[in-house]
Design a protein around this motif. Structure first.
Motif, PDB file in Angstrom:
ATOM      1  N   TRP A 465       0.843  -1.221   0.000  1.00  0.00           N
ATOM      2  CA  TRP A 465       0.000   0.000   0.000  1.00  0.00           C
ATOM      3  C   TRP A 465       0.867   1.256   0.000  1.00  0.00           C
ATOM      4  O   TRP A 465       0.559   2.221  -0.711  1.00  0.00           O
ATOM      5  CB  TRP A 465      -0.928   0.024   1.217  1.00  0.00           C
ATOM      6  CG  TRP A 465      -1.656   1.335   1.299  1.00  0.00           C
ATOM      7  CD1 TRP A 465      -2.740   1.717   0.579  1.00  0.00           C
ATOM      8  CD2 TRP A 465      -1.282   2.476   2.094  1.00  0.00           C
ATOM      9  NE1 TRP A 465      -3.066   3.015   0.872  1.00  0.00           N
ATOM     10  CE2 TRP A 465      -2.190   3.502   1.804  1.00  0.00           C
ATOM     11  CE3 TRP A 465      -0.261   2.722   3.009  1.00  0.00           C
ATOM     12  CZ2 TRP A 465      -2.122   4.754   2.398  1.00  0.00           C
ATOM     13  CZ3 TRP A 465      -0.193   3.957   3.612  1.00  0.00           C
ATOM     14  CH2 TRP A 465      -1.115   4.966   3.312  1.00  0.00           C
ATOM     15  N   ILE A 466       1.925   1.254   0.786  1.00  0.00           N
ATOM     16  CA  ILE A 466       2.804   2.432   0.851  1.00  0.00           C
ATOM     17  C   ILE A 466       3.339   2.771  -0.544  1.00  0.00           C
ATOM     18  O   ILE A 466       3.365   3.947  -0.943  1.00  0.00           O
ATOM     19  CB  ILE A 466       3.957   2.195   1.857  1.00  0.00           C
ATOM     20  CG1 ILE A 466       3.421   2.311   3.287  1.00  0.00           C
ATOM     21  CG2 ILE A 466       5.109   3.181   1.639  1.00  0.00           C
ATOM     22  CD1 ILE A 466       4.422   1.984   4.370  1.00  0.00           C
ATOM     23  N   ASN A 467       3.727   1.770  -1.307  1.00  0.00           N
ATOM     24  CA  ASN A 467       4.246   2.001  -2.665  1.00  0.00           C
ATOM     25  C   ASN A 467       3.167   2.555  -3.594  1.00  0.00           C
ATOM     26  O   ASN A 467       3.399   3.504  -4.347  1.00  0.00           O
ATOM     27  CB  ASN A 467       4.825   0.706  -3.237  1.00  0.00           C
ATOM     28  CG  ASN A 467       6.105   0.285  -2.523  1.00  0.00           C
ATOM     29  OD1 ASN A 467       6.860   1.132  -2.056  1.00  0.00           O
ATOM     30  ND2 ASN A 467       6.344  -1.017  -2.424  1.00  0.00           N
ATOM     31  N   VAL A 468       1.975   1.949  -3.542  1.00  0.00           N
ATOM     32  CA  VAL A 468       0.864   2.395  -4.401  1.00  0.00           C
ATOM     33  C   VAL A 468       0.460   3.823  -4.041  1.00  0.00           C
ATOM     34  O   VAL A 468       0.285   4.686  -4.916  1.00  0.00           O
ATOM     35  CB  VAL A 468      -0.344   1.433  -4.271  1.00  0.00           C
ATOM     36  CG1 VAL A 468      -1.565   1.995  -5.018  1.00  0.00           C
ATOM     37  CG2 VAL A 468       0.011   0.049  -4.794  1.00  0.00           C
ATOM     38  N   PHE A 469       0.318   4.070  -2.750  1.00  0.00           N
ATOM     39  CA  PHE A 469      -0.105   5.394  -2.264  1.00  0.00           C
ATOM     40  C   PHE A 469       0.920   6.460  -2.657  1.00  0.00           C
ATOM     41  O   PHE A 469       0.551   7.528  -3.156  1.00  0.00           O
ATOM     42  CB  PHE A 469      -0.263   5.352  -0.738  1.00  0.00           C
ATOM     43  CG  PHE A 469      -0.565   6.692  -0.115  1.00  0.00           C
ATOM     44  CD1 PHE A 469      -1.781   7.322  -0.320  1.00  0.00           C
ATOM     45  CD2 PHE A 469       0.385   7.345   0.676  1.00  0.00           C
ATOM     46  CE1 PHE A 469      -2.056   8.552   0.247  1.00  0.00           C
ATOM     47  CE2 PHE A 469       0.123   8.577   1.252  1.00  0.00           C
ATOM     48  CZ  PHE A 469      -1.106   9.179   1.035  1.00  0.00           C
ATOM     49  N   ARG A 470       2.208   6.157  -2.489  1.00  0.00           N
ATOM     50  CA  ARG A 470       3.264   7.126  -2.821  1.00  0.00           C
ATOM     51  C   ARG A 470       3.226   7.490  -4.302  1.00  0.00           C
ATOM     52  O   ARG A 470       3.298   8.663  -4.673  1.00  0.00           O
ATOM     53  CB  ARG A 470       4.625   6.530  -2.458  1.00  0.00           C
ATOM     54  CG  ARG A 470       5.810   7.426  -2.835  1.00  0.00           C
ATOM     55  CD  ARG A 470       7.087   6.636  -2.870  1.00  0.00           C
ATOM     56  NE  ARG A 470       7.047   5.587  -3.890  1.00  0.00           N
ATOM     57  CZ  ARG A 470       7.306   4.302  -3.651  1.00  0.00           C
ATOM     58  NH1 ARG A 470       7.610   3.882  -2.443  1.00  0.00           N
ATOM     59  NH2 ARG A 470       7.247   3.417  -4.648  1.00  0.00           N
ATOM     60  N   ASP A 471       3.100   6.478  -5.168  1.00  0.00           N
ATOM     61  CA  ASP A 471       3.116   6.738  -6.614  1.00  0.00           C
ATOM     62  C   ASP A 471       1.944   7.610  -7.034  1.00  0.00           C
ATOM     63  O   ASP A 471       2.095   8.503  -7.879  1.00  0.00           O
ATOM     64  CB  ASP A 471       3.091   5.415  -7.383  1.00  0.00           C
ATOM     65  CG  ASP A 471       4.413   4.646  -7.227  1.00  0.00           C
ATOM     66  OD1 ASP A 471       5.422   5.287  -6.850  1.00  0.00           O
ATOM     67  OD2 ASP A 471       4.421   3.429  -7.471  1.00  0.00           O
ATOM     68  N   LYS A 472       0.764   7.372  -6.453  1.00  0.00           N
ATOM     69  CA  LYS A 472      -0.422   8.161  -6.832  1.00  0.00           C
ATOM     70  C   LYS A 472      -0.410   9.536  -6.185  1.00  0.00           C
ATOM     71  O   LYS A 472      -1.009  10.480  -6.699  1.00  0.00           O
ATOM     72  CB  LYS A 472      -1.690   7.396  -6.481  1.00  0.00           C
ATOM     73  CG  LYS A 472      -1.818   6.098  -7.285  1.00  0.00           C
ATOM     74  CD  LYS A 472      -3.241   5.610  -7.360  1.00  0.00           C
ATOM     75  CE  LYS A 472      -3.317   4.411  -8.318  1.00  0.00           C
ATOM     76  NZ  LYS A 472      -4.683   3.917  -8.501  1.00  0.00           N
ATOM     77  N   LEU A 473       0.272   9.637  -5.027  1.00  0.00           N
ATOM     78  CA  LEU A 473       0.361  10.917  -4.323  1.00  0.00           C
ATOM     79  C   LEU A 473       1.095  11.951  -5.167  1.00  0.00           C
ATOM     80  O   LEU A 473       0.811  13.148  -5.089  1.00  0.00           O
ATOM     81  CB  LEU A 473       1.096  10.702  -2.986  1.00  0.00           C
ATOM     82  CG  LEU A 473       1.093  11.853  -1.982  1.00  0.00           C
ATOM     83  CD1 LEU A 473      -0.327  12.174  -1.535  1.00  0.00           C
ATOM     84  CD2 LEU A 473       1.959  11.500  -0.769  1.00  0.00           C
ATOM     85  N   LYS A 474       2.017  11.463  -6.002  1.00  0.00           N
ATOM     86  CA  LYS A 474       2.803  12.379  -6.852  1.00  0.00           C
ATOM     87  C   LYS A 474       1.936  13.103  -7.879  1.00  0.00           C
ATOM     88  O   LYS A 474       2.299  14.178  -8.356  1.00  0.00           O
ATOM     89  CB  LYS A 474       3.885  11.592  -7.598  1.00  0.00           C
ATOM     90  CG  LYS A 474       4.943  10.979  -6.684  1.00  0.00           C
ATOM     91  CD  LYS A 474       5.900  10.110  -7.490  1.00  0.00           C
ATOM     92  CE  LYS A 474       6.934   9.422  -6.609  1.00  0.00           C
ATOM     93  NZ  LYS A 474       7.813   8.520  -7.390  1.00  0.00           N
ATOM     94  N   ASP A 475       0.760  12.519  -8.192  1.00  0.00           N
ATOM     95  CA  ASP A 475      -0.046  13.035  -9.299  1.00  0.00           C
ATOM     96  C   ASP A 475      -1.267  13.842  -8.864  1.00  0.00           C
ATOM     97  O   ASP A 475      -2.036  14.297  -9.714  1.00  0.00           O
ATOM     98  CB  ASP A 475      -0.513  11.867 -10.179  1.00  0.00           C
ATOM     99  CG  ASP A 475       0.663  11.089 -10.764  1.00  0.00           C
ATOM    100  OD1 ASP A 475       1.695  11.728 -11.052  1.00  0.00           O
ATOM    101  OD2 ASP A 475       0.556   9.855 -10.879  1.00  0.00           O
ATOM    102  N   ILE A 476      -1.476  13.989  -7.555  1.00  0.00           N
ATOM    103  CA  ILE A 476      -2.678  14.726  -7.135  1.00  0.00           C
ATOM    104  C   ILE A 476      -2.286  16.069  -6.522  1.00  0.00           C
ATOM    105  O   ILE A 476      -1.138  16.287  -6.121  1.00  0.00           O
ATOM    106  CB  ILE A 476      -3.520  13.922  -6.112  1.00  0.00           C
ATOM    107  CG1 ILE A 476      -2.769  13.775  -4.768  1.00  0.00           C
ATOM    108  CG2 ILE A 476      -3.957  12.575  -6.647  1.00  0.00           C
ATOM    109  CD1 ILE A 476      -3.661  13.365  -3.616  1.00  0.00           C
TER     110      ILE A 476
END
Length: 538
Positions: A465-476
């Motif tokens: 989850w930390i990896n998925v959340f971090r990657d999407k956090l970059k785009d919002i």
């Protein structure tokens, strides 16, 4: 608008019992034997509410405060040096200041409280007992007490298991030799010469005129005397004074039979208990269990203290927990929102329910300086977080530009913030930071090495989850609400309970299983730092 608030119903009851008075005098007082705490403040704030209730009924009123500065020091309290043993028995006004900053012991403890009155929105006439005695205001009352000593003794003995002796006098003299009043005994009164002879345990004996501060009436006589001197109409009092056979019961007889005055209406209030761990302990200046009014003003708005006291009837005891300040402030903020909404409905001609009218009145009594419009409200708990994040150690101040930037990211309308809202916000930030550092949660983001150790303890699903959340956090957009929604959506996307996502975040950020509201918290931090932390990189 009719109100059922206890302050207004009390005012109506007083007016009904004492019709057509030129002025209704509400009295309160405190003995400054130690730090004046919020339990003491209950008396003064209750008196102020009754005074406002009287004014609301259209009568003329006055609020007075009598500082019992001529009371003796009873013992060496825990907060005093042992050297103060020599002052035990002396009037508080005649004892030196414990810290050398004020003209007397009494003023040392009274001054911070009196200085807080403006913040509390309380205006009253202040009297000091020592000055009243020295200026001769009590002289006539002293003569009446001496001339009616047998009557007073008879009244008091009805409530005593150990009767006062026949040679008792309702007076203590301040010894010229040792300066003490609790060690003297009046042994004779010359009615023609108006003098008293006394003997002190220090061995000194003399005959003096009992005027201009040479003597003091004992409390059970002093209180009814002052009712007649200051023409008191109503007075709140602690439950110890108001119990059967207490000083109020004896006082009403003395004031009628000796001072020919109708005693004031009583309003009995319960104690405020300070929660220490799981126990609730009554506050006491002498025991050192206190939370001073000046300390309250360092951590919370004065209106919230008034609200804490005035939302309950005086007869209801209050358990006060310092950790509950954010919840109490949120309750006040909700009341404030209700007030402006209800006033708008009232102006539109709507009929309000009784409980809605009561909300308006509680807000009015709690808030002496009502703002023109609903102020900007940033939750106290959030202020406790951002005040720590935005604090500049190099300048020893909160960076308000950074605060406003954080608030923008959390959708607060601060682009055109006016001076009132800015100052109120700034005050709340400093208060909330003080509270957090002393009573709440100190915000410590753990170093990267500790974060890596915490990361290694997480489940594989949490790491994913930390990896998925971090990657999407970059785009919002880096906003609190959007981050909050992203936490839920990414957790749901990989089949992780959102609670486990929050837990993982708190572990790698704070090394704990809990923390502030995560979306708002992350948006308060530097974006690049957050992305690096979720990447477990410097």
């Amino acid at each position: 608008m009719e109100s059922l608030h206890w302050a207004d119903t009390t005012a109506k009851r007083v007016i009904k019992k004492r019709e057509n008075l030129e002025k209704y005098v509400v009295a309160c007082g405190i003995t400054p034997s130690g730090h004046i705490h919020i339990g003491n403040a209950r008396e003064v704030i209750t008196a102020d509410a009754i005074y406002r209730g009287l004014l609301n009924q259209g009568v003329k009123g006055e609020l007075i405060f009598i500082g019992d500065t001529y009371d003796p020091l009873r013992k060496v309290y825990p907060f005093l040096p042992e050297s103060y043993e020599r002052y035990v028995g002396m009037p508080l006004s005649e004892i030196p200041c414990p810290e050398g900053c004020c003209e007397s012991y009494a003023q040392h403890f009274l001054r911070p409280f009196l200085e807080s009155l403006d913040d509390l929105g309380i205006e009253m006439t202040i009297y000091y007992a020592d000055r009243c005695y020295k200026e001769g205001i009590y002289d006539e009352a002293i003569i009446l007490a001496l001339e009616n000593r047998n009557k007073i003794r008879e009244i008091l003995n009805k409530y005593r298991s150990d009767p006062l002796p026949e040679d008792w006098y309702p007076l203590t003299v301040i010894c010229e030799n040792c300066g003490k009043l609790s060690t003297t005994k009046v042994i004779d009164y010359d009615q023609e010469e108006k003098t008293v002879e006394y003997l002190c345990s220090c061995g000194h004996r003399n005959t003096v005129e009992p005027f201009k501060g040479r003597v003091k009436l004992p409390w059970r006589v002093d209180w009814p005397a002052r009712w007649s001197i200051f023409e008191v109409t109503v007075e709140p009092m602690g439950k110890d004074h108001g119990t059967s056979g207490g000083s109020y019961d004896t006082g009403i007889k003395i004031t009628r039979e000796v001072y020919n005055y109708q005693p004031p209406e009583k309003v009995i209030y319960e104690w405020i208990q300070l929660k220490v761990g799981e126990k609730a302990v009554p506050m006491s200046s002498s025991s050192g269990v206190v939370f001073a009014v000046k300390d309250w003003l360092n951590i919370c708005h004065p209106e919230v203290l008034r609200y804490l006291i005035l939302r309950s009837k005086p007869s209801k005891h209050i358990d006060f927990d310092l950790k509950s300040i954010p919840n109490l402030t949120e309750d006040y903020d909700q009341l404030e929102r209700n007030y402006f909404e209800l006033i708008k409905r009232l102006e539109n001609g709507e009929e309000l329910k009784e409980d809605e009218k009561d909300k308006i009145r509680i807000y009015q009594l709690s808030t002496p300086r009502i703002p023109e419009k609903l102020p900007l409200q940033v939750p106290y708990r959030f202020c406790a977080v951002i005040s720590q994040i935005a604090y500049r150690e190099d300048r020893e101040e909160i960076d308000m530009e950074k605060v406003l930037d954080i608030l923008k990211r959390n959708n607060y309308p601060v682009d055109n913030i006016d001076d009132y809202d800015f100052e109120r916000l700034k005050n709340r930030l400093y208060m909330a930071r003080n509270w957090a550092l002393k009573y709440g949660e100190v915000l410590n983001i753990i170093p990267l090495e500790e974060a890596i150790k915490e990361y290694n303890k997480l489940s594989e699903k949490q790491k994913e989850w930390i990896n998925v959340f971090r990657d999407k956090l970059k785009d919002i957009e880096f906003q609190g609400l959007l981050i909050h929604e992203l936490i839920y959506s990414t957790a749901k996307e990989i089949g992780l309970n959102p609670r486990e996502a929050f837990l993982a975040s708190y572990r790698i950020l704070l090394g704990k299983n809990y923390g502030p509201k995560l979306g708002s918290f992350l948006s308060s931090l530097d974006r690049e730092f957050v992305i690096r932390r979720y990447s477990l990189l410097e």
